[in-house]
Design a protein around this motif. Sequence first.
Motif, PDB file in Angstrom:
ATOM      1  N   ARG A  35      -0.067   7.291  -0.286  1.00 19.09           N
ATOM      2  CA  ARG A  35      -0.473   6.274  -1.332  1.00 19.09           C
ATOM      3  C   ARG A  35      -0.709   4.945  -0.728  1.00 19.09           C
ATOM      4  NH1 ARG A  35      -0.305   7.877  -6.948  1.00 19.09           N
ATOM      5  NH2 ARG A  35       1.044   9.652  -7.123  1.00 19.09           N
ATOM      6  N   ILE A  36      -1.659   4.179  -1.383  1.00 17.30           N
ATOM      7  CA  ILE A  36      -2.146   2.827  -0.847  1.00 17.30           C
ATOM      8  C   ILE A  36      -0.796   2.004  -0.965  1.00 17.30           C
ATOM      9  CG2 ILE A  36      -3.527   0.750  -1.144  1.00 17.30           C
ATOM     10  CD1 ILE A  36      -5.874   2.867  -1.928  1.00 17.30           C
ATOM     11  N   SER A  37      -0.114   1.912  -2.148  1.00 13.04           N
ATOM     12  CA  SER A  37       1.135   1.353  -2.186  1.00 13.04           C
ATOM     13  C   SER A  37       2.138   2.111  -2.897  1.00 13.04           C
ATOM     14  CB  SER A  37       0.823  -0.029  -3.166  1.00 13.04           C
ATOM     15  OG  SER A  37       0.766   0.423  -4.409  1.00 13.04           O
ATOM     16  N   ASN A  38       3.353   1.423  -3.139  1.00  9.74           N
ATOM     17  CA  ASN A  38       4.305   2.198  -3.762  1.00  9.74           C
ATOM     18  C   ASN A  38       4.215   2.386  -5.266  1.00  9.74           C
ATOM     19  OD1 ASN A  38       5.806   2.377  -1.273  1.00  9.74           O
ATOM     20  ND2 ASN A  38       6.890   0.436  -1.390  1.00  9.74           N
ATOM     21  N   ALA A  39       3.393   1.997  -5.940  1.00 11.73           N
ATOM     22  CA  ALA A  39       3.187   1.837  -7.233  1.00 11.73           C
ATOM     23  C   ALA A  39       2.693   3.245  -7.623  1.00 11.73           C
ATOM     24  CB  ALA A  39       2.029   0.942  -7.651  1.00 11.73           C
ATOM     25  N   ASN A  41       1.000   4.741  -9.651  1.00 13.15           N
ATOM     26  CA  ASN A  41      -0.360   5.114 -10.102  1.00 13.15           C
ATOM     27  C   ASN A  41      -1.289   4.771  -9.002  1.00 13.15           C
ATOM     28  OD1 ASN A  41      -0.141   2.512 -10.421  1.00 13.15           O
ATOM     29  ND2 ASN A  41      -1.365   2.190 -12.299  1.00 13.15           N
ATOM     30  N   SER A  42      -0.675   4.539  -7.990  1.00 12.83           N
ATOM     31  CA  SER A  42      -1.692   4.152  -6.796  1.00 12.83           C
ATOM     32  C   SER A  42      -2.358   5.404  -6.083  1.00 12.83           C
ATOM     33  CB  SER A  42      -0.659   3.765  -5.662  1.00 12.83           C
ATOM     34  OG  SER A  42      -1.567   3.461  -4.285  1.00 12.83           O
TER      35      SER A  42
END
Length: 58
Positions: A35-39, A41-42
């Motif tokens: 994933r691009i970030s920890n979010a 919905n990333s």
Amino acid sequence: MGTRYLTVKAFAERADMNPEVVRRLCRRGDIKARRISNARNSPYRIPEAELDQLGVPA
């Protein structure tokens, strides 16, 4: 040379799969993705080498 990453859409097109199926495989861990970030919905990024795991020529 570094690892090339594909978007879900690009991976799905090259593997001739539906993008939602690719996302499901990523969530289950059948396709190794980041994933691009920890979010939550990333979006996923998938190493190009994972195409080989599915038997799709890179």
